[in-house]
Structure formats: C-alpha cells, structure tokens
Scaffold this motif. Sequence first.
Motif, short mmCIF file in Angstrom:
data_model
loop_
_atom_site.label_atom_id
_atom_site.label_comp_id
_atom_site.label_asym_id
_atom_site.label_seq_id
_atom_site.Cartn_x
_atom_site.Cartn_y
_atom_site.Cartn_z
N UNK A 173 0.81 -1.22 0.00
CA UNK A 173 0.00 0.00 0.00
C UNK A 173 0.85 1.28 0.00
N UNK A 174 2.15 1.13 -0.25
CA UNK A 174 3.05 2.28 -0.25
C UNK A 174 3.00 3.00 1.10
N UNK A 175 2.97 2.21 2.18
CA UNK A 175 2.94 2.76 3.53
C UNK A 175 4.29 2.55 4.20
N UNK A 176 4.55 3.32 5.25
CA UNK A 176 5.81 3.23 6.00
C UNK A 176 5.60 2.46 7.29
N UNK A 177 6.62 1.64 7.66
CA UNK A 177 6.59 0.86 8.89
C UNK A 177 7.74 1.26 9.80
N UNK A 178 7.40 1.63 11.03
CA UNK A 178 8.38 1.94 12.06
C UNK A 178 8.30 0.88 13.15
N UNK A 179 9.46 0.47 13.68
CA UNK A 179 9.50 -0.58 14.68
C UNK A 179 9.70 0.00 16.07
N UNK A 180 8.80 -0.36 16.99
CA UNK A 180 8.93 0.02 18.39
C UNK A 180 9.62 -1.15 19.08
N UNK A 181 10.94 -1.07 19.13
CA UNK A 181 11.76 -2.16 19.67
C UNK A 181 13.10 -1.56 20.09
N UNK A 182 13.89 -2.28 20.89
CA UNK A 182 15.24 -1.79 21.20
C UNK A 182 15.99 -1.46 19.93
N UNK A 183 16.83 -0.45 19.99
CA UNK A 183 17.49 0.05 18.78
C UNK A 183 18.26 -1.04 18.04
N UNK A 184 18.99 -1.89 18.77
CA UNK A 184 19.77 -2.94 18.09
C UNK A 184 18.86 -3.95 17.40
N UNK A 185 17.72 -4.22 18.01
CA UNK A 185 16.75 -5.14 17.41
C UNK A 185 16.15 -4.53 16.15
N UNK A 186 15.74 -3.27 16.26
CA UNK A 186 15.13 -2.59 15.12
C UNK A 186 16.09 -2.46 13.95
N UNK A 187 17.37 -2.21 14.25
CA UNK A 187 18.36 -2.07 13.18
C UNK A 187 18.57 -3.38 12.42
N UNK A 188 18.34 -4.49 13.09
CA UNK A 188 18.58 -5.79 12.47
C UNK A 188 17.38 -6.31 11.67
N UNK A 189 16.26 -5.60 11.75
CA UNK A 189 15.04 -6.05 11.09
C UNK A 189 14.68 -5.12 9.93
N UNK A 190 13.99 -5.63 8.92
CA UNK A 190 13.61 -4.79 7.78
C UNK A 190 12.45 -3.86 8.14
N UNK A 191 12.63 -2.58 7.92
CA UNK A 191 11.57 -1.59 8.17
C UNK A 191 12.03 -0.25 7.62
#
Length: 199
Positions: free
Chosen positions: A67-85
């Motif tokens: 849908x051409x939408x943006x996804x932000x992860x609410x997670x510890x920074x190291x976890x978020x950096x390792x995941x696609x978003x």
Amino acid sequence: MEQRTRFPRTYLITPEPSRNEPLDVFIEQLDCALRAGVRLVQLRAKTVTPAQYAWLAERALTCCRRYDARLLLNAPIDVAEALPADGIHLTSTRLMACTCRPLAYGQWVSAACHDEQQVRHASAIGVDLLTISPVLPTATHTTAVPLGWSRLRELVALTSVPVYALGGMSPDTLVQARDAGAHGIAAIRALWGGVVERS
C-alpha cells in the motif's frame, strides 16, 4: 513545510497481538487498516517473543509495501536495526538515553514525548516526527493525567518537528489536533478497525 508534507495525517500504533489468535490474524487486521487508508504504522508488540516480533516485522513490512505505507519498529534500537523496516519509534525512555540520532537520515525516527524536556531533546537529536501524549483520557493509560488541548499547543510550539497528538484520538479529533498545531493524530483502536484517511 516540505518535511511535514511527507507525512500522512494519521499514524497507526498497532495493538498487542491477541494471545488467543494466530499472528496471521494480526497481519490480516493490519492489511484491513492499510486498505482503509492508513499509510504510517508503528509495530508495537511488547508481549511477543523476539522471534515472533521478527516474524511480524517481516510480514508487516510486506503488507505496508503493498500500500506504499511506511513501517516503524517500536523495539530496542539494536533489534530494530537488524530487522527490515522504514525506521524506528523510540519510547520516551529510549529517547532520553540517546545522545544523537540513532539511525541515518533516510530512515525515519519517531519519538514518544510527554513533557517539555522530551520534546526539546527529540528536536535536538533530529527525530523526524514525534508523538505527544496523552492529550485526552485514554483506556490504555487510565492513570495518566491528560495534557489537554492547551498544553498540547504549548508543547507543539517548542519544536519544528511534525507532531502527532496521541491519547483519546480518532479521525473526529483530527481538526482539533490540527488547530492545536499538530500535524496529525496517532491512535491504536480508532485506526485499527480501518478508517479512511482524512486530509
């Protein structure tokens, strides 16, 4: 004003996945919200395991891309950096622990703010957007004292960063939030059911 025009008026914060339903159902509900017009999503799932969060992040991003939408992860920074978003959302605690912007420009950084100190710090480290809460009484934080529209207006005036009003918000409060200087509204239940975006 250029920066503000990049962001939609509504910001969906996902509810916790139900313990009684498969995670596939959560993704189906996210798809429903996106189909109805949501274009900015924060994946907030604190009760799942790290493996389940990673699974949700991957599926949620695929869904958002559709849908051409943006996804932000609410997670510890190291976890978020390792995941696609597309970026990260900082809780107020993580925000105040940051001495600089945690991600490179090009990825979005969102931050949760509740007072003047947090708003000023978020601005200083260069976040892209922030939430200010709770503006109105909310069922998810029943003991929190609402800021009210006047205080929201004062906090919004402290920053040039686009602000989303959070707490008791719905598409029906978007005009009031904009009148108080906010760029838009953030919500959980009011957007999870699928509400068409308002400009």
